[in-house]
Design a protein around this motif. Structure first.
Motif, PDB file in Angstrom:
ATOM      1  N   LEU A  24       0.819  -1.219   0.000  1.00  0.00           N
ATOM      2  CA  LEU A  24       0.000   0.000   0.000  1.00  0.00           C
ATOM      3  C   LEU A  24       0.854   1.270   0.000  1.00  0.00           C
ATOM      4  N   LEU A  25       1.950   1.255   0.748  1.00  0.00           N
ATOM      5  CA  LEU A  25       2.792   2.455   0.752  1.00  0.00           C
ATOM      6  C   LEU A  25       3.481   2.621  -0.595  1.00  0.00           C
ATOM      7  N   GLU A  26       3.832   1.512  -1.237  1.00  0.00           N
ATOM      8  CA  GLU A  26       4.421   1.608  -2.587  1.00  0.00           C
ATOM      9  C   GLU A  26       3.382   2.191  -3.538  1.00  0.00           C
ATOM     10  N   ALA A  27       2.208   1.559  -3.589  1.00  0.00           N
ATOM     11  CA  ALA A  27       1.175   2.024  -4.525  1.00  0.00           C
ATOM     12  C   ALA A  27       0.689   3.421  -4.156  1.00  0.00           C
ATOM     13  N   GLY A  28       0.628   3.709  -2.874  1.00  0.00           N
ATOM     14  CA  GLY A  28       0.030   4.944  -2.393  1.00  0.00           C
ATOM     15  C   GLY A  28       0.978   6.131  -2.346  1.00  0.00           C
ATOM     16  N   THR A  29       2.102   6.020  -3.011  1.00  0.00           N
ATOM     17  CA  THR A  29       3.049   7.125  -3.104  1.00  0.00           C
ATOM     18  C   THR A  29       3.266   7.428  -4.579  1.00  0.00           C
ATOM     19  N   GLY A  30       2.922   8.612  -5.002  1.00  0.00           N
ATOM     20  CA  GLY A  30       3.147   8.987  -6.398  1.00  0.00           C
ATOM     21  C   GLY A  30       4.635   8.907  -6.725  1.00  0.00           C
ATOM     22  N   LYS A  31       4.996   8.135  -7.770  1.00  0.00           N
ATOM     23  CA  LYS A  31       6.400   7.962  -8.137  1.00  0.00           C
ATOM     24  C   LYS A  31       6.518   8.117  -9.655  1.00  0.00           C
ATOM     25  N   PRO A  32       7.580   8.775 -10.128  1.00  0.00           N
ATOM     26  CA  PRO A  32       7.703   9.045 -11.558  1.00  0.00           C
ATOM     27  C   PRO A  32       7.468   7.816 -12.443  1.00  0.00           C
ATOM     28  N   GLY A  33       6.466   7.917 -13.307  1.00  0.00           N
ATOM     29  CA  GLY A  33       6.203   6.876 -14.299  1.00  0.00           C
ATOM     30  C   GLY A  33       5.213   5.811 -13.882  1.00  0.00           C
ATOM     31  N   ASN A  34       4.994   5.613 -12.583  1.00  0.00           N
ATOM     32  CA  ASN A  34       4.114   4.529 -12.114  1.00  0.00           C
ATOM     33  C   ASN A  34       2.649   4.950 -12.032  1.00  0.00           C
ATOM     34  N   VAL A  35       1.754   3.961 -12.045  1.00  0.00           N
ATOM     35  CA  VAL A  35       0.395   4.186 -11.564  1.00  0.00           C
ATOM     36  C   VAL A  35       0.509   4.698 -10.123  1.00  0.00           C
ATOM     37  N   GLY A  36      -0.299   5.658  -9.757  1.00  0.00           N
ATOM     38  CA  GLY A  36      -0.204   6.188  -8.396  1.00  0.00           C
ATOM     39  C   GLY A  36      -1.471   6.913  -8.031  1.00  0.00           C
ATOM     40  N   PRO A  37      -1.483   7.534  -6.848  1.00  0.00           N
ATOM     41  CA  PRO A  37      -2.687   8.198  -6.365  1.00  0.00           C
ATOM     42  C   PRO A  37      -3.293   9.170  -7.367  1.00  0.00           C
ATOM     43  N   GLU A  38      -2.455   9.771  -8.189  1.00  0.00           N
ATOM     44  CA  GLU A  38      -2.974  10.748  -9.148  1.00  0.00           C
ATOM     45  C   GLU A  38      -2.774  10.304 -10.591  1.00  0.00           C
ATOM     46  N   GLY A 199       8.850  13.008   5.799  1.00  0.00           N
ATOM     47  CA  GLY A 199       7.790  12.037   6.014  1.00  0.00           C
ATOM     48  C   GLY A 199       8.015  10.771   5.215  1.00  0.00           C
ATOM     49  N   THR A 200       7.155   9.770   5.451  1.00  0.00           N
ATOM     50  CA  THR A 200       7.288   8.489   4.756  1.00  0.00           C
ATOM     51  C   THR A 200       7.036   8.649   3.262  1.00  0.00           C
ATOM     52  N   ARG A 201       6.173   9.571   2.894  1.00  0.00           N
ATOM     53  CA  ARG A 201       5.874   9.791   1.484  1.00  0.00           C
ATOM     54  C   ARG A 201       7.143  10.229   0.731  1.00  0.00           C
ATOM     55  N   GLU A 202       7.844  11.206   1.280  1.00  0.00           N
ATOM     56  CA  GLU A 202       9.056  11.697   0.647  1.00  0.00           C
ATOM     57  C   GLU A 202      10.133  10.604   0.645  1.00  0.00           C
ATOM     58  N   ALA A 203      10.188   9.829   1.716  1.00  0.00           N
ATOM     59  CA  ALA A 203      11.205   8.775   1.817  1.00  0.00           C
ATOM     60  C   ALA A 203      10.989   7.705   0.755  1.00  0.00           C
ATOM     61  N   VAL A 204       9.742   7.300   0.558  1.00  0.00           N
ATOM     62  CA  VAL A 204       9.444   6.264  -0.439  1.00  0.00           C
ATOM     63  C   VAL A 204       9.773   6.778  -1.837  1.00  0.00           C
TER      64      VAL A 204
END
Lengths: 276, 276
Positions: A24-38, A199-204
């Motif tokens: 969930l933390l992987e999916a729930g963190t917007g990351k360049p190129g991936n499917v994500g929250p937005e 925060g954890t979001r920035e760390a991921v």
């Protein structure tokens, strides 16, 4: 629930719960190129990743009851197929299976030995998992082709372990490479997560960008060629994350293997006491 | 796992899995004023909501094994406190407990009867749950004050059911109002979710905005006064969602009760066959 417990807020989380949290933390963190929250893809949405993490829990719960790596993987893939969005977490589950089994037996740090100790029955379960999800597989010339419905019996008859199957594909697949390299990148990224400020979001997100800048993503290499994968690696080192995200989004490039390794790294970090 | 199964992609999801999915789709959809994929509050982050949904599963799993509404609520609240972010899903769990128990016994549609059938022991568990989370509670003058550590024994001794406790606070709390009104808004919103065009993300967001425009949010009323809550209701009807989000964000107004009802509505929709 079996396995060791870890303090977290008021309560204690089990390996199965931490594995689900990692997805969930992987999916729930917007990351360049991936499917994500937005960002939804045409064939896979963010909500489908969330449902995939719910269903995958079946495999993690099986691990708590003593299931083998192959059984854990198969059950988690089956559960994660409980939506219409195709393959969401196949690679992440292949990486998490030995990690969660090791954690359940006592320590996530023993995952390399757990991987090496897999059996031909584990290999059979791995092949069976391909029934439940559409994973793109090219022609590799390997004797035990996942596209061959009889391969699952043949590996068992021939005594080929899941570890040996991973050895065969390690040169092409970043997750198989982790299996046969002591999960080096996963453990290292897990260590870096724990130490990051913010925060954890920035760390991921930062951990993902670091991993992407270190080695070509094997999903990108398979879909777009190794030259493009190397270019993405260079871009990850050079561009600010927002620009990288825009660039990858425009070109439709999804570094999915790197995202899978992030999920493994989050699990390692959680087992080592990382606080959300 | 107990309960009835429902087809979904390749696989079938249980009531416990659907309840967890409901928490995740609610949290994982950006909604005006709430913590969401792109908004953390100072004291509560999006990642903490994800961890809360992982931990809450303990209560849902207990329901599959026949636990009572009070036990399901207590276990889910305890599990959801497995992070440092305070109260993430208290109201949503109070709403989901009778819904998931009803679904496990045969049909989510029977939730009103399940709520009416709660016991004084369920009330005792409800009071016990306040040990595990910081929920703001004002002075209500109620004989069984949740801030009184002896209230949990007194309700049991005096034979006060959880339904009766909900009746007492229905005028102040939107979730208690659902309990004592046959979960009318929850069921109705669930019906509307199923019929909405577009993706699940748009459906969840639109359902939230509709609910917010229909009745004042009781969390906003408690924290900011009933006049402000009525103003938010009017704004939800008048402003485009993006402007509404900006306005609520700027003023620090979080319509949390409405978000809780969305979680219940998603669960109802999933049990009725809504596909993700």
């Amino acid at each position: 629930m079996g396995g060791t417990y870890r303090a977290h807020g008021d309560e204690l989380l089990t390996p199965a719960e931490d594995a689900q949290t990692a997805l969930l933390l992987e999916a729930g963190t917007g990351k360049p190129g991936n499917v994500g929250p937005e960002r939804d893809f045409d064939d896979t949405t963010f909500h489908e990743f969330l449902v995939g993490a719910v269903g995958a829990r079946r495999g993690f719960d099986a691990a708590a009851e003593g299931a083998s790596v192959g059984e854990v993987f198969l059950e988690s893939v089956r559960g994660a197929s409980a939506h219409d969005g195709g393959n969401t977490q196949f690679g992440a589950l292949l990486l998490l299976a030995p990690l969660v089994v090791a954690a359940g037996r006592g320590s996530v740090e023993d995952a390399p030995a757990v991987a090496e100790g897999t059996t031909p029955e584990d290999a059979g379960r791995f092949y069976e998992a391909f029934d439940h999800v559409d994973v793109h597989v090219g022609d590799t010339g390997y004797e035990y082709d996942v596209r061959d419905p009889e391969a699952r019996e043949k590996v068992v008859e021939d005594g080929v372990t899941l570890y040996e199957v991973m050895e065969e594909s390690a040169s092409r697949d970043g997750i198989a490479d982790e299996w046969t390299d002591g999960f080096a990148r996963t453990f290292h990224a897990g260590s870096r997560l724990v130490g990051r400020p913010g925060g954890t979001r920035e760390a991921v997100r930062a951990t993902y960008v670091d991993l992407l800048g270190e080695e070509p993503d094997s999903l990108v290499a398979e879909r777009c060629g190794s030259e493009k994968a190397r270019e993405v690696t260079r871009l990850a080192r050079e561009l600010p994350p927002d620009e990288l995200d825009e660039r990858l989004g425009d070109e439709g490039i999804n570094p999915g293997t790197t995202a899978d390794i992030v999920a493994g790294a989050v699990f390692v970090a959680l087992r080592r006491g990382w606080r959300i």
